[in-house]
Design an enzyme around this catalytic site. Structure first.
Site, PDB file in Angstrom:
ATOM      1  N   GLN A 256      33.933  22.027  23.933  1.00  0.00           N
ATOM      2  CA  GLN A 256      34.144  21.862  25.202  1.00  0.00           C
ATOM      3  C   GLN A 256      34.177  20.098  25.593  1.00  0.00           C
ATOM      4  O   GLN A 256      35.035  19.894  26.182  1.00  0.00           O
ATOM      5  CB  GLN A 256      33.318  22.638  25.995  1.00  0.00           C
ATOM      6  N   HIS A 324      33.536  28.917  31.574  1.00  0.00           N
ATOM      7  CA  HIS A 324      33.318  29.445  30.565  1.00  0.00           C
ATOM      8  C   HIS A 324      31.895  29.876  30.208  1.00  0.00           C
ATOM      9  O   HIS A 324      31.038  29.059  30.514  1.00  0.00           O
ATOM     10  CB  HIS A 324      33.981  29.096  29.173  1.00  0.00           C
ATOM     11  N   ASP A 357      41.319  30.250  25.102  1.00  0.00           N
ATOM     12  CA  ASP A 357      42.103  29.229  25.524  1.00  0.00           C
ATOM     13  C   ASP A 357      43.393  29.244  25.081  1.00  0.00           C
ATOM     14  O   ASP A 357      44.668  28.993  25.558  1.00  0.00           O
ATOM     15  CB  ASP A 357      41.551  28.098  24.892  1.00  0.00           C
ATOM     16  N   HIS A 416      49.707  42.921  75.760  1.00  0.00           N
ATOM     17  CA  HIS A 416      49.262  43.896  74.685  1.00  0.00           C
ATOM     18  C   HIS A 416      48.860  45.119  75.114  1.00  0.00           C
ATOM     19  O   HIS A 416      49.227  46.144  74.563  1.00  0.00           O
ATOM     20  CB  HIS A 416      48.011  43.281  73.960  1.00  0.00           C
TER      21      HIS A 416
END
Length: 426
Positions: A256, A324, A357, A416
């Site tokens: 990493q 991760h 990955d 409305h």
């Protein structure tokens, strides 16, 4: 590096670990805004200017030609092409399975209520360059869009120093059969996808990782287009118990760390003894590393190796919310039930992050910097819209009229209320 008991962390140390890599856009804000404005106003002229300024190459036609793609196949080892093909199959398979769980909906309650699902039409995929090129990111960003049914998919990626597209990136795009690949990167690429230029079409959503400039650019064009999320430097958090292999943990921390000098690496162990074993393995492996060693050493300045009780380590992980998460424990499935936040989870020591990955089939475009507390990684649903509908007859409208009229008048919206009331007078 921080090496200590979880319970001995100072408030400042804990906050520094948890709040890692929070992007500070202050120093780059004005320049990013200027680039985006120039691209919006000047189109390809601005793209050529900024490509020459930042990438040091002059490019007349940004779109990659068929000839350049064919040339790329001659430059890349056939084993790489085969690996991309196999990865493509696995990624397609997983994302097709995702699609099966996204359902349309039709229910009856007073009238008929429902939900239809439609694909976003035009997609822009940003694929980083710079320190390295990432053909795997081509697969990860384009395949879920393909599975979702998006009609047009375009890739932008920085040019090489020769003014070409990276060969492996071009091949990956060709394998997925995207609609166009463009040799442009950075903020200017995001602007081109968001606003459109003479050569690059405007899209509806931009996805993919990038540096802090690209990240800010995505943030600024949100609203003009949709985006996936703001992704920062890569990160891993590993939980290991007494059964875990310290060598594997050290290897995965280093894997990493080689991404980026700002990568974040955390190891949480259930004993001081195991933590010390991991530290020794790290030091031993680091001695034999040659490539990207300076990047790794810089990233390891932010390394945290902590130890404590397993339940407390899990709580810390949920607070950290890693991109991760590796669970290197005796029964990882039991721990999985307690995980609340993570981008992607890797269960057991034979499930290292690199499989996700590249080739397992799950997506590697994932939320970072704690954003997995509130966001999913890239998936098929990213590229879909859910549109609701309703169909009422006169009797069904009569059954709900009092609720609608009362609330509309309470909000001061007389028309409305009249839109309902007058239908029922007829």
């Amino acid at each position: 590096m921080i090496f200590k008991s979880l319970y001995e962390l100072t408030k400042e140390e804990r906050e520094r670990i948890i709040n890692r890599n929070k992007a500070n856009f202050d120093n780059i804000f004005d320049s990013v805004v200027k680039i985006l404005r120039d691209v919006r106003e000047k189109g390809d002229e601005a793209l050529r200017y900024y490509t020459k300024l930042f990438d040091k190459v002059e490019i007349e036609d940004f779109k990659v030609s068929r000839e350049e793609i064919e040339e790329a196949y001659n430059k890349v080892d056939y084993k790489v092409v085969e690996a991309l093909e196999r990865a493509k199959e696995n990624i397609y398979y997983f994302h097709k399975e995702q699609l099966k769980n996204i359902k349309e909906l039709r229910v009856e309650r007073n009238g008929v209520l429902g939900q239809i699902v439609r694909a976003i039409e035009k997609v822009g995929c940003y694929v980083p360059g710079g320190r390295a090129f990432y053909p795997s990111t081509v697969l990860m960003t384009t395949i879920p869009a393909k599975v979702a049914g998006c009609k047009e998919i375009y890739i932008t990626s920085p040019p090489t120093p020769e003014g070409k597209g990276n060969a492996a990136t071009l091949i990956a795009g060709d394998l997925v059969k995207v609609n166009g690949i463009y040799k442009v990167g950075g903020v200017q690429a995001i602007g081109a996808l968001a606003y459109g230029t003479e050569s690059i079409p405007k899209v509806d959503i931009i996805v993919g990782p990038g540096n802090i400039y690209v990240t800010l650019a995505k943030k600024l064009v949100y609203g003009e287009v949709n985006i996936d999320f703001l992704a920062g430097p890569s990160e891993v958090l590993i939980i290991g118990d007494e059964f875990s292999n310290p060598n594997y943990i050290a290897l995965d921390l280093l894997a990493q760390a080689e991404h980026d000098p700002n990568a974040s690496c955390v190891a949480l162990l259930t004993s001081r003894e195991k933590a010390e074993e991991v530290k020794r393995e790290l030091e031993k492996i680091l001695k034999d590393i040659d490539e990207r060693k300076e990047i790794i050493k810089e990233a390891l300045k932010n390394l945290a190796i902590l130890y404590g009780e397993l339940e407390d380590l899990i709580k810390f992980s949920n607070e950290y919310a890693p991109e991760h998460l590796e669970l290197f424990v005796r029964e990882p499935e039991k721990i999985l039930e307690k995980i609340e936040s993570a981008g992607s989870i890797f269960l057991g020591e034979y499930s290292p992050v690199p499989i996700g990955d590249y080739a397992s089939g799950t997506n590697h475009v994932l939320p970072t910097s704690g954003f997995s507390r509130c966001s999913s990684g890239l998936n098929v649903e990213t590229f879909l819209k859910k549109i609701t509908y309703q169909k009422f007859d006169k009797e069904a409208l009569r059954n709900i009229k009092d609720v609608v009229i009362t609330l509309a008048e309470a909000e001061g919206l007389k028309m409305h209320a009249e839109a309902v009331r007058r239908r029922l007078r007829e």
